[in-house]
Write an enzyme that holds these catalytic residues in place. Structure first.
Site, PDB file in Angstrom:
ATOM      1  N   GLY B  17      31.832  33.496  34.070  1.00  0.00           N
ATOM      2  CA  GLY B  17      32.718  33.852  35.176  1.00  0.00           C
ATOM      3  C   GLY B  17      33.614  32.714  35.613  1.00  0.00           C
ATOM      4  O   GLY B  17      33.136  31.632  35.948  1.00  0.00           O
ATOM      5  N   GLY B  19      35.631  32.535  38.315  1.00  0.00           N
ATOM      6  CA  GLY B  19      36.090  32.676  39.699  1.00  0.00           C
ATOM      7  C   GLY B  19      36.074  31.315  40.380  1.00  0.00           C
ATOM      8  O   GLY B  19      35.995  30.274  39.722  1.00  0.00           O
ATOM      9  N   PHE B  20      36.113  31.332  41.704  1.00  0.00           N
ATOM     10  CA  PHE B  20      36.154  30.068  42.450  1.00  0.00           C
ATOM     11  C   PHE B  20      34.949  29.183  42.140  1.00  0.00           C
ATOM     12  O   PHE B  20      35.093  27.974  41.924  1.00  0.00           O
ATOM     13  CB  PHE B  20      36.212  30.345  43.955  1.00  0.00           C
ATOM     14  CG  PHE B  20      37.522  30.890  44.413  1.00  0.00           C
ATOM     15  CD1 PHE B  20      38.650  30.085  44.436  1.00  0.00           C
ATOM     16  CD2 PHE B  20      37.662  32.209  44.820  1.00  0.00           C
ATOM     17  CE1 PHE B  20      39.876  30.572  44.864  1.00  0.00           C
ATOM     18  CE2 PHE B  20      38.884  32.711  45.245  1.00  0.00           C
ATOM     19  CZ  PHE B  20      39.991  31.896  45.262  1.00  0.00           C
ATOM     20  N   GLY B  21      33.743  29.790  42.117  1.00  0.00           N
ATOM     21  CA  GLY B  21      32.531  29.006  41.902  1.00  0.00           C
ATOM     22  C   GLY B  21      32.449  28.434  40.497  1.00  0.00           C
ATOM     23  O   GLY B  21      32.185  27.243  40.307  1.00  0.00           O
ATOM     24  N   VAL B  85      30.104  39.778  28.815  1.00  0.00           N
ATOM     25  CA  VAL B  85      28.696  39.430  28.629  1.00  0.00           C
ATOM     26  C   VAL B  85      27.861  40.681  28.852  1.00  0.00           C
ATOM     27  O   VAL B  85      27.954  41.313  29.899  1.00  0.00           O
ATOM     28  CB  VAL B  85      28.276  38.293  29.578  1.00  0.00           C
ATOM     29  CG1 VAL B  85      26.800  37.987  29.401  1.00  0.00           C
ATOM     30  CG2 VAL B  85      29.116  37.055  29.301  1.00  0.00           C
ATOM     31  N   GLU B 176      43.872  43.874  56.119  1.00  0.00           N
ATOM     32  CA  GLU B 176      45.107  43.361  55.513  1.00  0.00           C
ATOM     33  C   GLU B 176      45.845  44.460  54.752  1.00  0.00           C
ATOM     34  O   GLU B 176      47.072  44.554  54.797  1.00  0.00           O
ATOM     35  CB  GLU B 176      44.779  42.161  54.615  1.00  0.00           C
ATOM     36  CG  GLU B 176      44.323  40.978  55.477  1.00  0.00           C
ATOM     37  CD  GLU B 176      43.895  39.732  54.720  1.00  0.00           C
ATOM     38  OE1 GLU B 176      43.581  39.834  53.517  1.00  0.00           O
ATOM     39  OE2 GLU B 176      43.891  38.654  55.340  1.00  0.00           O
ATOM     40  N   ASP B 306      29.423  35.010  44.978  1.00  0.00           N
ATOM     41  CA  ASP B 306      29.150  36.361  45.479  1.00  0.00           C
ATOM     42  C   ASP B 306      27.880  36.980  44.904  1.00  0.00           C
ATOM     43  O   ASP B 306      27.239  37.808  45.542  1.00  0.00           O
ATOM     44  CB  ASP B 306      30.318  37.314  45.122  1.00  0.00           C
ATOM     45  CG  ASP B 306      31.517  37.123  46.023  1.00  0.00           C
ATOM     46  OD1 ASP B 306      31.578  36.104  46.725  1.00  0.00           O
ATOM     47  OD2 ASP B 306      32.410  37.994  45.998  1.00  0.00           O
ATOM     48  N   ALA B 323      35.309  32.634  49.208  1.00  0.00           N
ATOM     49  CA  ALA B 323      35.631  31.556  48.280  1.00  0.00           C
ATOM     50  C   ALA B 323      34.972  30.221  48.659  1.00  0.00           C
ATOM     51  O   ALA B 323      34.385  29.570  47.786  1.00  0.00           O
ATOM     52  CB  ALA B 323      37.148  31.399  48.161  1.00  0.00           C
TER      53      ALA B 323
END
Lengths: 434, 434
Positions: B17, B19-21, B85, B176, B306, B323
């Protein structure tokens, strides 16, 4: 439940296609006492000259497209409809579309052109066209997917296939695409794919005639040839593609190139609507029109732009399929239609050749303006300026400009994303996805 | 032909992954004497906080995505692979992927989250999620297609359905999105669709709990509620969606809303890999981890962001799925992994709450920073500044900035294009397209 869109009291002009010609025509009819309906299968206008930059990761798709509704904002006599047009019914003065039948008093066919595979179904199934935004995005996905696949290909022959790019057709689109891939190789692939032996990335440009950019001056051809060679593109002229099965491309002389990436820019054909007299469809699938762009044998059906063939002594195959020809025809037809409605005399179309240009890469372009011809850095800036100015919409101009400036200084291309992976369709269906 | 990617001499860390992490973790492992493999199903990182602007035509997809290969440019110990995966095989220390099996010494699951429909299959089939770029683009297409369809709907009831937008879930994304649709209505639809009676465009925001933005201060909730009401959004709190068949949404109390546009932002769940102990999967489909982010019961499998639930007294349901939590866990885990490899002691993760913010529309946002809370114009600029700074890549920052400045002065949203029309899949298959 077939819907019907009958006309009111005013004369109704239906324009099929929101390309350069259709837009110009519609705009010139603004504030006139008529009803205009524009029909397009997309809700946006496509700036086709920059499609190759979308396909090669240089620009976002959204910055070369412009919402048609926005172009006609405030034009009270125009109605816009998203619809596929299936056929014309000249006897009933209506068109059959995916949203129902639409009546007209005058019909203008401004449907443009699509890739011409010259009846070679196998090539059409396997090669990538690049005449619309979805097609350009599919090509971008395919190129990036194949680069990823090459990293893990257990078989070096398969890896070579995946890393070989063949552009078929040496017109402006082919030259620009081959140049863009060469720049991608030079400036981006090396750092993006550290495992890659960059020398394995091969780029071919195949042209049937003896020279590239056949519609331009020999000087431009020669220089484009030189520029591409400097960028490492292997150019083959007087070469014809015989077959392409998805992995192997065969030329007329028996040569073969193993490649999984064949980009087709070898020709276009007009997008003709069903229901018209087949005799009107001439060379290149264009509609034979007279000098006021009226389709032969019809009173109130017109064609402009790529789909129109106005055959004259000077242009025995009709005008070139370029934006200025479409725009000029649209403008002239607007004037003529208003005259026809008011029973005034019409004026024949006269093409003003604006010259031609093509870019090969950074600091490398060729420009022919009648008697002035130049190549290199200044030509490149000219090319960029002209394309920026022709782009529809201030936001698009701004975003493209920002991208170009940024690319110029960073040597990078920003948008190499596989957003919708490209999956080849089952055999014997065209490989195109929408 | 199953491929196998065996490890070499160095310790191998596989991160699933980008993403941010995952990105933060991988970057912190730069220049260390280990091998890092990052696997993601996309070749790009998605800046999820701005997906709603893509869905509502404010930004190009390409400007909130960033090529993962470019993020790790020059990081010699990292290999990037595009792959799905399928499963973990903890006993064999390898993962099964679409490109073959990849061995690991340490595995980090950073797969993030996806929309949670809480087992309501009918809603999942018909409502639009918005957790990935393809999903956001599908939603953009659907909204624009339905606006076009409403123009020609012969039946006024059908037109109303097409013009009614229901956002389910009053968290930051829901708030939003509802705000963005309201601004679209106010500034764009009127001029784009002159035939449209703008009052027929209805926007609902449905929240199950008593207030919007439940994770923020009551003050922020109240102000967001006011801002949305000012923009004409109909807010229903303590309301639960019972069913949605594509045209009619039913609430728990029997109320019904006829709508063809239901946007689902009511919750997320972790994306868990097969092959792990089912007992590790806790509330919200997250993986139970200890205070160094190690998944319960495994020696060398970790989860961050997450998908991880680090249950502590302060966070009985794990940390918020934002995030900063993912980034902080990625950073801490990098340090801990290096310590584990060198047999040094590890340090427990400690979350630093950065506060929360949400924007409702032009000049209207709410910000909670611990004890400082503010709303309105300054909050809106703060929101934009923080989001711009967090966006990956200078080109993206620049293009988003240009778009925002342009939108601010023009009251326009530039990219309302139906590039890939959205077609609903056959019933009983999830409506998602990739």
């Amino acid at each position: 439940m077939e819907q019907h869109f009958p006309k009111g009291n005013k004369t109704r002009i239906v324009i099929v296609g929101g390309g350069f010609g259709g837009i110009e025509l519609a705009k010139k009819l603004r504030d006139k006492e008529i009803e205009v309906i524009m029909v397009d299968k997309h809700n946006y206008h496509t700036f086709q000259p920059l499609l190759y930059q979308v396909a090669t990761g240089g620009l976002e798709a959204d910055s070369i497209a412009f919402p048609l509704r926005k172009i006609f904002k405030g034009q009270k006599n125009l109605t816009f409809r998203v619809a596929e047009v299936n056929a014309v019914q000249p006897l009933n003065n209506c068109i059959q579309t995916s949203i129902g039948s639409i009546d007209y008093d005058h019909l203008v066919i401004a449907t443009g052109s699509t890739s011409n595979f010259f009846g070679q179904d196998q090539i059409q199934e396997n090669a990538m066209p690049m005449k619309s935004i979805p097609e350009a995005l599919n090509l971008r996905s395919l190129i990036l997917q194949n680069l990823e696949a090459a990293q893990i290909a257990p078989d070096p022959e398969r890896a070579n296939e995946l890393l070989t790019f063949v552009v078929v057709g040496g017109g402006p689109t082919g030259v620009e695409t081959a140049g863009a891939i060469a720049e991608l190789k030079k400036h981006v692939l090396k750092s993006d794919y550290p495992e890659l032996d960059i020398d394995k990335v091969l780029i071919y440009l195949i042209e049937g005639s003896p020279r590239l950019l056949g519609a331009m001056s020999p000087q431009a051809s020669k220089k484009a040839h030189l520029f591409l060679t400097e960028l490492g593109v292997k150019i083959m002229t007087e070469a014809r593609v015989q077959s392409f099965d998805g992995n192997m491309l065969s030329l007329g002389d028996g040569q073969q190139i193993a490649s999984a990436n064949v980009i087709w820019s070898a020709g276009v054909k007009g997008v003709v609507l069903d229901g018209l007299n087949p005799e009107d469809v001439v060379r290149g699938n264009r509609l034979k029109v007279n000098e006021v762009n009226r389709v032969d044998g019809y009173e109130n059906i017109y064609a402009i732009g790529d789909v129109a063939a106005m055959i004259t002594e000077e242009f025995p195959n009709g005008h070139p399929g370029v934006a200025p020809a479409a725009i000029q025809q649209g403008r002239q037809l607007a004037e003529n239609l208003l005259n026809i409605i008011e029973h005034k005399p019409t004026s024949n179309f006269k093409y003003k050749d604006k010259g031609a240009m093509a870019t090969v890469g950074r600091n490398r372009a060729v420009v022919d303006l009648h008697n002035i011809r130049f190549q290199g850095v200044f030509a490149w800036f000219t090319w960029m300026f002209v394309h920026l100015m022709t782009l529809v919409g201030f936001r698009n101009k701004l975003v493209v400009f920002v991208n170009w400036v940024w690319s110029y200084f960073s040597y990078d291309r920003g948008t190499r994303l596989i957003i919708r992976p490209y999956h080849k369709k089952v055999p014997h269906e065209p490989a195109k996805v929408d």
